[in-house]
Design an enzyme around this catalytic site. Structure first.
Site, PDB file in Angstrom:
ATOM      1  N   GLU A 123       0.832  -1.203   0.000  1.00  0.00           N
ATOM      2  CA  GLU A 123       0.000   0.000   0.000  1.00  0.00           C
ATOM      3  C   GLU A 123       0.868   1.255   0.000  1.00  0.00           C
ATOM      4  O   GLU A 123       2.032   1.222   0.365  1.00  0.00           O
ATOM      5  CB  GLU A 123      -0.941   0.011   1.212  1.00  0.00           C
ATOM      6  CG  GLU A 123      -0.334  -0.457   2.532  1.00  0.00           C
ATOM      7  CD  GLU A 123       0.821   0.379   3.055  1.00  0.00           C
ATOM      8  OE1 GLU A 123       0.748   1.617   2.923  1.00  0.00           O
ATOM      9  OE2 GLU A 123       1.795  -0.169   3.587  1.00  0.00           O
TER      10      GLU A 123
ATOM     11  N   GLU B   4       4.504  -0.578   1.544  1.00  0.00           N
ATOM     12  CA  GLU B   4       4.703  -0.847   0.112  1.00  0.00           C
ATOM     13  C   GLU B   4       4.631  -2.331  -0.247  1.00  0.00           C
ATOM     14  O   GLU B   4       4.760  -2.687  -1.405  1.00  0.00           O
ATOM     15  CB  GLU B   4       6.071  -0.344  -0.384  1.00  0.00           C
ATOM     16  CG  GLU B   4       6.356   1.105  -0.186  1.00  0.00           C
ATOM     17  CD  GLU B   4       7.742   1.500  -0.702  1.00  0.00           C
ATOM     18  OE1 GLU B   4       8.487   0.618  -1.193  1.00  0.00           O
ATOM     19  OE2 GLU B   4       8.086   2.697  -0.615  1.00  0.00           O
TER      20      GLU B   4
END
Length: 352
Positions: free
Chosen positions: A175, A318
């Site tokens: 994310e 991430e």
């Protein structure tokens, strides 16, 4: 939600016979029982999920979901919202940590922009869904409309469908979204017994005063939405975010399709908690990559009864922690399949 939604449909059941066969094999390998710790447990769990005694991970997939958060207007982040869109460029240009990890391990990197403040953003290699210019400020009202939240959940399901198209056997997700530790903390508090004081942390680098202010904003938001947060979908749409909803939808779709999901850090664990509240039957399909440095992550992991593989002090997000844990999962499968049994190696077993 009176009518059943797709995320409430039945999840696949692990194959108990394959799991038992894998456990029996582990007992015959040339090592003391339990000597490989969690690597043994992972191999046995994957055997049940893949329905075979000797599981393998050959085609992992990584989807990265990005979105902006209106709650940033409350001063809860050390970075401006423009960074979300800037990082999208960095992801597809290959300069982000997860980009390097994906490239080195030859993992397809599927980057999905659910909605940033720059609605005109157009980047080759990014799927721009544009559900809005980020979510609304949930300290003043719901973060998403019902339709936006449903579309964000469906975006996660669609990412799983893309993974299925290449016969992926493990789904990783990450994310990006400035302000998303605030959304994740608020959502996790709404869905558990945890308090903001137990879960709130510095995110991208707030000082002590910044963390105290962030906690106050979260407490105010929880009070504003009150009893409306009792229902998981309502909690997600009121205090969640586009990427949190997409992550939850992806994890649920994985469980329904029978593909294990590797959960990353604090944000992803909050989304996994949401998936579990939306459909508890997804639990066996969630593997947890690491224990992150965000203070609330340990409490979140405990709430979902997770045993993460790594503890490296990571707090990047991430999907980087999931990508780092991937080699361990592959090696767990290789050890399980490749080691000799006592009989094959003509090694004397432990005396009863």
């Amino acid at each position: 939600m009176s009518q059943q939604q797709w995320w409430q449909a039945a999840c696949r059941q692990p194959d108990s016979a394959a799991e038992a066969a894998a456990r029996a094999r582990q007992a015959q390998l040339t090592k003391p029982a339990g000597a490989l710790g969690q690597l043994e447990a992972i191999a046995i769990q994957l055997a049940g999920l893949q329905g075979c005694e000797q599981p393998q991970i050959q085609r992992p997939w990584l989807s990265l979901f990005a979105g902006d958060h209106g709650v940033v207007a409350e001063g809860v982040s050390a970075y401006p919202q423009a960074v979300t869109a800037q990082m999208l460029h960095n992801f597809v240009a290959g300069g982000a940590a997860v980009s390097v990890l994906a490239r080195v391990q030859q993992i397809p990197l599927d980057v999905v922009d659910l909605g940033t403040i720059d609605l005109d953003l157009e980047l080759p290699g990014v799927r721009h869904l544009r559900l809005g210019a980020g979510t609304a400020n949930f300290a003043q009202g719901p973060a998403m409309s019902v339709e936006q939240c449903q579309l964000a959940l469906a975006a996660g399901r669609d990412a799983l469908l893309r993974a299925q198209a290449i016969n992926a056997d493990l789904f990783l997700a990450g994310e990006m979204g400035i302000g998303n530790t605030t959304a994740a903390t608020t959502l996790a508090c709404a869905l558990s017994d945890a308090t903001p004081a137990q879960l709130v942390g510095p995110g991208t680098g707030l000082d002590r005063a910044g963390v105290a202010h962030k906690q106050a904003v979260i407490e105010r938001a929880l009070a504003l939405h009150g009893s409306q947060l009792a229902e998981p979908f309502e909690a997600l749409r009121r205090v969640g975010g586009f990427e949190l909803a997409a992550l939850s939808g992806a994890y649920l779709a994985c469980a329904q399709a029978g593909i294990p999901a590797l959960v990353d850090g604090f944000i992803c664990t909050a989304a996994a908690l949401c998936a579990l509240r939306l459909n508890p039957a997804c639990a066996p399909w969630l593997l947890f990559a690491h224990a992150g440095a965000e203070p609330g992550h340990a409490a979140l992991l405990a709430s979902v009864q997770a045993q993460p593989l790594l503890d490296l002090g990571l707090r990047l997000g991430e999907g980087s922690g999931a990508a780092l844990a991937l080699p361990l999962i592959k090696l767990a499968c290789e050890l399980h399949a490749g080691m000799a049994t006592f009989q094959q190696a003509a090694v004397t077993e432990r005396q009863a």
